[in-house]
Design a protein around this motif. Structure first.
Motif, short mmCIF file in Angstrom:
data_model
loop_
_atom_site.label_atom_id
_atom_site.label_comp_id
_atom_site.label_asym_id
_atom_site.label_seq_id
_atom_site.Cartn_x
_atom_site.Cartn_y
_atom_site.Cartn_z
N GLN A 48 0.80 -1.21 0.00
CA GLN A 48 0.00 0.00 0.00
C GLN A 48 0.85 1.28 0.00
O GLN A 48 0.38 2.32 -0.46
CB GLN A 48 -0.93 0.01 1.23
CG GLN A 48 -1.99 -1.08 1.19
CD GLN A 48 -2.99 -0.87 0.05
OE1 GLN A 48 -3.48 0.24 -0.16
NE2 GLN A 48 -3.26 -1.92 -0.70
N GLN A 104 -3.17 1.63 -9.35
CA GLN A 104 -4.08 0.61 -9.85
C GLN A 104 -3.57 -0.81 -9.62
O GLN A 104 -4.35 -1.76 -9.70
CB GLN A 104 -4.37 0.80 -11.35
CG GLN A 104 -3.12 0.76 -12.24
CD GLN A 104 -2.45 2.11 -12.37
OE1 GLN A 104 -2.67 2.98 -11.53
NE2 GLN A 104 -1.64 2.28 -13.41
N THR A 124 -6.28 -4.71 -3.28
CA THR A 124 -7.59 -4.27 -2.81
C THR A 124 -7.99 -5.11 -1.61
O THR A 124 -7.30 -6.05 -1.21
CB THR A 124 -8.64 -4.42 -3.91
OG1 THR A 124 -8.74 -5.83 -4.26
CG2 THR A 124 -8.24 -3.62 -5.14
N TYR A 173 -7.44 -3.85 6.93
CA TYR A 173 -7.07 -3.29 5.64
C TYR A 173 -7.13 -1.76 5.66
O TYR A 173 -6.20 -1.08 5.20
CB TYR A 173 -7.99 -3.84 4.55
CG TYR A 173 -7.71 -3.30 3.18
CD1 TYR A 173 -6.71 -3.86 2.38
CD2 TYR A 173 -8.44 -2.22 2.67
CE1 TYR A 173 -6.44 -3.34 1.13
CE2 TYR A 173 -8.19 -1.71 1.41
CZ TYR A 173 -7.17 -2.26 0.64
OH TYR A 173 -6.92 -1.75 -0.61
N ARG A 175 -4.03 0.81 5.23
CA ARG A 175 -4.05 1.71 4.08
C ARG A 175 -3.97 3.17 4.52
O ARG A 175 -3.30 3.99 3.88
CB ARG A 175 -5.33 1.48 3.27
CG ARG A 175 -5.42 2.30 1.98
CD ARG A 175 -6.74 2.10 1.30
NE ARG A 175 -7.84 2.54 2.15
CZ ARG A 175 -9.14 2.39 1.82
NH1 ARG A 175 -9.47 1.79 0.70
NH2 ARG A 175 -10.09 2.82 2.64
#
Length: 1478
Positions: A687, A695, A699, A725, A729
């Motif tokens: 991250q 991109q 995810t 997550y 992030r």
């Protein structure tokens, strides 16, 4: 909560009736209302007012009639006017309003203020009226229903509405609104304002201050009112019980987040504004809310506030802390708000380069640290460390700064700007603090000035520096704030610091350092002394141990960062790691310090050999209750994770094991925790790796897919993974020290708040128990700055401050017994005087002139000192320090002594300045005698170069030095005045008060400093070489003066101090110095001074002088040297020698005593009285033959000296007589008496001989040899050419004979006297002088000597008459002498000889020893032979005498008469010998 009243006296201040005053205000307001178009037709009712009819029936009828009239009444149409009218009617009969309902009184005014239909003028009048009611005490805190009235008042002024026509008029209204708000908070009703009212008022005030559309004057006025309001609000904290506050308020109050800017309180409206009278006075709730809102204005997240608004908010916050800062820390909710949000916001603002914001931020932070440092220990460390970092100068100290090398090193050691070591301090290491550092080179110069001003404010806090040192410098987990602060201030005192800031920074830094010194000095007062000295001593010891432990930890951490094994060994050897064999002990140390490099620590923990240490390190973490990513984040903050996957797996595996143990059930197994942890690390890299495109980043679905089925075959909860997550992030797992982002700051601040829970509170020291320890570590930097400024300053004010700082530093150092500081001050000041420089001025160019009837010596030194104001000031301060702290001086004595010697050798000291002048009362001191100039000033204003050169050359042609210029004379006078002001004489006189080690060090310095090159003696001897003899004489004078000053000081010290303490250990050193230096003395005065000092030492009462002692030997050697120099000795030295001989009588009989006497006879021949005293003190009975011989030799020399003096006097008087001057008979008679007194010494010696019989035939008999000795010395002078000497010697001889013959003796003694003394002397006079020119001068002398022999014979006639075998040969020998004398010329001498023969003959004849022949005589009879021989000689050589003595025809009667006559003659001769008449 007992809040004091605003006005204890409740009496109204108005001189008219209060009701009349209110009515007047009502009329004014109503009149203003009617003048507006809206209220112009308000009707008669608005004027007459509304009243109630007394008759109820009539009243009801009229009321019904009005109601049926079809029109609204004035009360309905003009309620504001009618309400004022009604109030006026109610007040008509009221005289005392103290019991009048305050709500009823204020309601019309409040309603008008809130009304949007009134003009600004009416609103302004209403506000003014209310202000008047409060200020004139018409409404007081005892007024009825005041709480509800105040509640409505606060609502009204915060909801003020009016029609706007003129902006200037509107601002007047707003000004009065702010004034009314201030009055409501500060006035009578402030005690009963509710929390909501306070919030409303503050909110309104803030909105006015932040309104940019109004004028600056309005905003500033509103700000002033708001400052007063905030001060009153926060002052309430002094009366609130801290127990009412809730420590968990911010955790439980989710609807009131700290970051919001809006007020949260129960707002009133028109429907409920006065429904309840149950109003609680404001307290912690409103105060907390006000502080929260003010802090939100400066929050870094609120970007919509301008810098102007933030500055305003900072001023409000500062006002709050100025009033109640020390009380805020007692309230948990306020303390949390301050320590977290406020401090964090302030640190963000300080980073702002906008000068106004920085200025106010620094002010707030300074006030905050002064008010509540106990709760902000780590925040204060971070703040001060940051400011220190901002003041760092990137360059080193200039080489020409004037600082000593050691001090330059001390100042330069704190170069924090270039320090990349992450382990300077914990829990906020330097690398962490560096995140906040400004770019010093790119920031405006004014910022550094603001920071220094901030430190200046902090430095004025009593004990601030000590508190920093105790709480930080001695804490192993903290940085060295005190030392770093002092060093950086010192560095910025240098002139080159202005290149990086402003010209004001160096003096501001100096002021801060002087404040530190002043605080140290003030805390020396008894009020700061610790009450329990035992506990204070223990605390000091503990502090030193903590400081030492910190040093060991830093050293060990540095070694660990280079080599972990070496570091651990070092720490173990010093017991920092108590059990190095136990992994828990090592892991505990890793957790206890943040000085270790996190990279090195990570490498060390992940080694396979350190698995046990890694496990122990993991156990120390508290993972319980934390999500796995939070726990992992905590772990990875403590060290940097290595890059190798194998090492990462080792760490993650250990983490998974202990996390599952701490949180059972959260993760199914250790393996699941291992995989999930590893995935989190991978997610963090994915991250936040800048090389990965957005991109391509992982995810949430990708992350969930990566850990699918890992939880023992099952999937983790998606929400659980989603939270992990999002956290990763949004917040990267980083090592904060390696980043410079907001996230790193978040980590650092979070860590700081976490460490606040485990950090010991900041403690302030009210006593001076630790001041000594702190001062010992900071003095060198502070003094370096003071001395540097002293060397560069040009303004009097700066000099005054620096000198005052130096004096206070010396006071503190002396109080703490830190003598090395006193030594440093003295040495540096001595350097500033430049008196003792690398090249001391040659004193041979010194010139003496007459100035105002006084002799003035102008020298290069006096001129140089006179033109240097800094040197003069340094000299004054130097001797102030020396006078006050002389007992604290050790290593600085050489500098002081050298300075004194330089002044003395250049005639800048007087005799009275020396300690010996007061102690010994001597009349003069041999300072150098410079050349005397009789000329005028050489360099004057009128003369040019050629005239000056001409004067200079002419002075040499006249053999005198050039005259000094008027400027040089003025500078010399300035130097003399400076020396007088320095009180050097007082210092030298007070040296007698030194004691202990200081005394020994002073003595050593005096002795050591004199061990320099000696002047060349050979050049003195060459009197024909003028170019050599001048400098040499000057060099010797310089040398002698310095040695004499040292000798004076040494002797004064010994004699003055010996009365108070034992100084036997230095006596030998002093005596050795005096004896050694006296060898090089070449002039009389210096030699006498040395002799005086030496004898003073020998007169010490503790000295036991023995002939076998080393002191005796030294004294003997000294006077042998004095004798060799042949320099005259003063009478005072002789007196001291005699006084010394009183204590040691054997001194006079020693070889030394005779050496001293010999010296006096050689060089002090004129001091007859002194010499006589010494001679009379010596007893011949105590002398053996060699010493008696030397004694008589000394008498001989003494007599010869007197004769020489007498001859000189006669010669001078003879010359004077030829010029017509009269003869001075007094002088001649005085010297004649001296000569007789000198010869009397022989008589004195013989009178002291033993009175006993001795064998004259034994040449070894001592007494016999003594008599022979004395006669030989006396008889020697009988042959002198000097008549006076011969006369005195004859007189002495016959008196000595008298003494001997009066003693018990036999005939052998008498015969020995004749044959060994008298007759040989007579023979020498007769035969020794024959053929010499002076033969004719000795006629009378021979006759006198013959007379003495004859008289001696007569004296001992009683013994000799019985020894005819001895008498007859003696008489015949005497007749042989008479025959030889018959050839003398001169009737006087012959007459005396004949008279002597006659007297002896008659005595012998009368005694029957010599008579004519009888019938029984034979030719061989000795008597007959003697008779015949006598008469034959008389008839031949003295026929006249023979005819006179012919007795053949005399009758028996005549014979009897002659016998009687002979007896009388003999008695007369005896008497003549007794009286000494010849």
């Amino acid at each position: 909560m007992d809040v004091p009243r605003a006005f204890p006296n409740q009496e109204p201040l108005c001189s008219i009736s209060p009701s009349s005053l209110v009515i007047n205000e009502i009329i004014t307001i109503v009149t203003a209302i009617r003048k507006t178009s809206r209220w112009r037709s308000s009707g008669v009712a608005s004027i007459l007012g509304v009243t109630t009819l007394n008759d109820e029936f009539l009243a009801d009828g009229l009321e019904n009639h009005w109601k049926t009239n079809g029109e609204k009444s004035s009360t309905v149409r003009y309620p504001l006017v009618m309400e004022f009218s009604q109030l006026k009617a109610d007040l008509t009969n009221q005289h005392d309003l103290s019991n009048f309902d305050s709500l009823r009184l204020l309601s019309p005014f409040l309603r008008t203020i809130k009304s949007p239909r009134t003009t600004g003028n009416v609103t302004s009048l209403c506000i003014s009226a209310i202000l008047k009611f409060f200020s004139l005490r018409i409404i007081t805190d005892k007024s009825p229903n005041l709480n509800v009235a105040m509640r409505n008042l606060s609502f009204a002024i915060t909801q003020c509405r009016f029609e706007s026509y003129d902006s200037s008029q509107d601002e007047v209204v707003l000004l009065r609104v702010s004034r009314l708000m201030e009055e409501s908070v500060r006035g009578a009703g402030n005690r009963i304002l509710s929390d909501d009212s306070i919030c409303e008022i503050v909110e309104t005030g803030l909105s006015m201050c932040c309104q940019m559309r109004v004028s600056a004057m309005l905003r500033q006025s509103a700000e002033l009112s708001m400052i007063n309001i905030i001060q009153c609000i926060f002052e309430r904290l002094k009366y609130i019980d801290p127990g009412l506050d809730d420590e968990n308020f911010w955790n439980e109050s989710s609807k009131h987040p700290i970051e919001e800017q809006d007020f949260h309180y129960n707002r009133l409206n028109n429907n409920n504004e006065a429904n309840s009278s149950d109003i609680v006075p404001f307290g912690i709730e409103s105060i907390r809310e006000v502080l929260r809102v003010l802090i939100s204005f400066i929050d870094s997240k609120n970007h919509h506030f301008t810098h102007q608004v933030k500055c305003m908010a900072l001023r409000f916050i500062n006002a709050a802390f100025e009033v109640a800062g020390e009380h805020m820390g007692n309230f948990p909710s306020l303390r949390i708000l301050i320590s977290d949000t406020l401090c964090k916001s302030l640190l963000h603002l300080i980073r702002n380069s906008q000068t106004p914001v920085l200025t106010n931020s620094l002010i707030v932070m300074t006030t905050l640290l002064q008010a509540m440092p106990h709760h902000l220990k780590l925040q204060q460390e971070l703040f001060i460390s940051y400011l220190i970092s901002c003041l760092q100068i990137p360059t080193q100290v200039p080489k020409d700064s004037g600082l000593e090398s050691s001090l330059v090193k001390a100042i330069s050691s704190t170069n924090l700007a270039n320090d990349h070591n992450a382990d300077r301090a914990t829990p906020t290491s330097f690398s962490e603090r560096k995140r906040f550092v400004l770019d010093s080179e790119g920031s405006p110069p004014e910022i550094r000035e603001l920071i220094v001003e901030c430190f200046g404010s902090l430095s004025r806090i009593p004990g601030f520096l000590v508190d920093l040192y105790v709480n930080y410098d001695c804490d192993p987990q903290m940085s060295d704030l005190a030392l770093d602060l002092v060093r950086v201030l010192t560095r910025n005192c240098l002139i080159d610091a202005a290149r990086y800031s402003t010209n004001n920074v160096p003096p501001l830094c100096l002021d801060a350092l002087l404040n530190f010194i002043h605080n140290f000095h003030e805390r020396l007062l008894p009020a700061y002394e610790p009450k329990d000295h035992d506990r204070a001593s223990e605390a000091s010891t503990s502090l030193l141990q903590s400081k030492e432990r910190k040093f060991l930890i830093i050293e060990g951490a540095n070694l660990f960062n280079e080599n972990p094994n070496d570091g651990i060994s070092y720490l173990s050897s010093h017991s920092i790691i108590e059990h190095p064999s136990e992994s828990t002990s090592i892991a505990s140390f890793f957790h206890s310090t943040n000085r270790l490099s996190k990279r090195v620590l990570g490498e060390y923990l992940t080694k396979a050999s350190n698995t046990e240490i890694l496990d122990a390190f993991m156990v120390a973490f508290d993972f319980k209750g934390k999500r796995i990513d939070e726990a992992l984040r905590m772990l990875l903050q403590s060290f940097r994770l290595p890059g190798e996957s194998q090492l990462i797996e080792r760490v993650v595996e250990a983490f998974a094991h202990y996390y599952v143990e701490a949180n059972p059930g959260v993760v199914a197994s250790k393996d699941a925790a291992f995989v999930l942890s590893y995935s989190i690390i991978m997610l963090n890299t994915d991250q936040h790796n800048p090389n990965i495109k957005a991109q391509a980043r992982m995810t949430l679905d990708d992350f969930c897919r990566n850990v699918r089925g890992v939880n023992d075959g099952a999937d983790f909860d998606r929400q659980f993974l989603s939270d992990i997550y999002k956290a990763i992030r949004n917040f990267e797992i980083i090592v904060a020290e390696e980043h410079d982002t907001e996230l790193s700051f978040f980590y650092i601040w979070s860590k700081l708040l976490q460490n606040c829970k485990n950090t010991t509170p900041f403690r302030r020291t009210d006593s001076n128990v630790f001041d000594c320890i702190v001062f010992k570590d900071v003095w060198n930097s502070i003094l370096a700055a003071l001395m540097y400024v002293f060397s560069t300053a040009t303004e009097d004010t700066v000099f005054y401050r620096v000198v005052n700082g130096i004096q206070q530093t010396a006071d503190v150092a002396a109080q703490f017994n830190q003598t090395y500081i006193i030594d440093y001050i003295v040495r540096r000041l001595a350097d500033f005087t430049a008196i003792v420089s690398a090249r001391t001025p040659e004193n041979q160019i010194n010139t003496a002139i007459t100035h105002e009837d006084h002799q003035l010596v102008v020298s290069e030194l006096s001129v140089r000192l006179g033109r240097d104001f800094r040197a003069q000031l340094a000299l004054i301060v130097l001797f102030w320090v020396c006078n006050k702290f002389k007992n604290c001086m050790h290593d600085s004595w050489p500098s002081v002594v050298s300075l004194i010697l330089a002044l003395g050798s250049n005639n800048l000291l007087t005799k009275d300045s020396l300690p010996g002048a007061k102690l010994f009362q001597y009349e003069h001191f041999p300072f150098p005698n410079p050349s005397v100039s009789s000329g005028k000033s050489t360099f004057n204003k009128e003369g040019g170069l050629l005239s000056a050169l001409s004067s200079y050359l002419s002075s040499y042609a006249n053999d005198e030095p050039p005259a000094p210029s008027s400027e040089e004379i003025g500078q010399t006078l300035s130097s003399i005045e400076c020396i007088r002001s320095s009180k050097i004489d007082e210092f030298l006189h007070n040296l007698l008060d030194v004691e202990g080690p200081t005394l020994r060090r002073l003595v050593d310095s005096l002795i050591d400093i004199s061990d320099g090159p000696l002047p060349d003696n050979t050049s003195i001897q060459n009197e024909n070489t003028s170019f050599i003899i001048g400098p040499s004489k000057s060099s010797h004078a310089h040398f002698n003066t310095q040695n004499l000053i040292i000798a004076d000081m040494l002797t004064s010290l010994f004699m003055g101090v010996s009365k108070k303490t034992d100084v036997s250990n230095i006596k030998e050193h002093v005596l050795s110095y005096l004896l050694s230096k006296s060898e090089h003395v070449v002039d009389e005065q210096s030699m006498n001074h040395f002799s005086y000092y030496i004898l003073l030492l020998y007169m010490d009462e503790d000295l036991e002088l023995q002939e076998s002692s080393i002191e005796w030997k030294k004294l003997t050697e000294y006077f042998a040297m004095v004798k060799k120099k042949e320099l005259p000795i003063e009478s005072s030295i002789i007196s001291m020698f005699l006084e010394l001989s009183n204590r040691y009588p054997y001194l006079l009989y020693s070889a030394f005593g005779f050496d001293f006497l010999d010296v006096l006879l050689h060089v002090n021949s004129g001091d007859v009285s002194d010499l006589l005293v010494i001679f009379h003190r010596i007893s011949a009975r105590q002398l053996d033959l060699p010493k008696l011989q030397r004694y008589f030799s000394c008498i001989d020399m003494f007599i010869q000296n007197i004769v020489k003096q007498l001859a000189n006097i006669l010669s001078r008087q003879k010359k004077g007589l030829s010029k017509g001057k009269p003869v001075d008979k007094t002088t001649l008679e005085s010297h004649g008496k001296d000569l007789n007194d000198a010869f009397d010494l022989y008589l004195k010696a013989t009178s002291e001989f033993e009175d006993e019989h001795y064998d004259v035939t034994d040449d070894k008999n001592v007494l016999h040899q003594k008599w022979k000795l004395v006669y030989s010395h006396i008889c020697k002078f009988c042959l002198s050419r000097s008549r006076s000497l011969r006369t005195s010697s004859f007189s002495s001889l016959q008196r000595v004979v008298m003494v001997q013959l009066d003693k018990s003796h036999d005939v052998n003694v008498t015969m020995s006297l004749f044959h060994q003394v008298l007759l040989p002397t007579m023979e020498n006079m007769i035969t020794g002088l024959n053929g010499k020119p002076e033969h004719h001068l000795f006629g009378v002398a021979k006759a006198q000597m013959f007379s003495i022999i004859c008289k001696t014979l007569l004296l001992d006639m009683d013994i000799l008459s019985k020894q005819s075998n001895m008498l007859y040969p003696l008489w015949l020998k005497l007749m042989d002498v008479a025959i030889k004398l018959s050839a003398m010329h001169g009737s006087e001498a012959m007459a005396e000889v004949m008279e002597s023969i006659k007297n002896v003959y008659l005595i012998l004849h009368s005694a029957g020893a010599l008579c004519g022949p009888t019938v029984h005589d034979t030719g061989s009879d000795p008597l007959l032979k003697t008779w015949n021989s006598t008469w034959n000689n008389l008839f031949i050589y003295y026929p006249e005498l023979a005819q006179e003595l012919d007795l053949s025809s005399e009758t028996e009667t005549e014979t009897q008469a002659q016998t009687e006559t002979g007896t009388e003659k003999r008695n007369e001769e005896h008497n003549s010998l007794e009286t000494g008449v010849i």
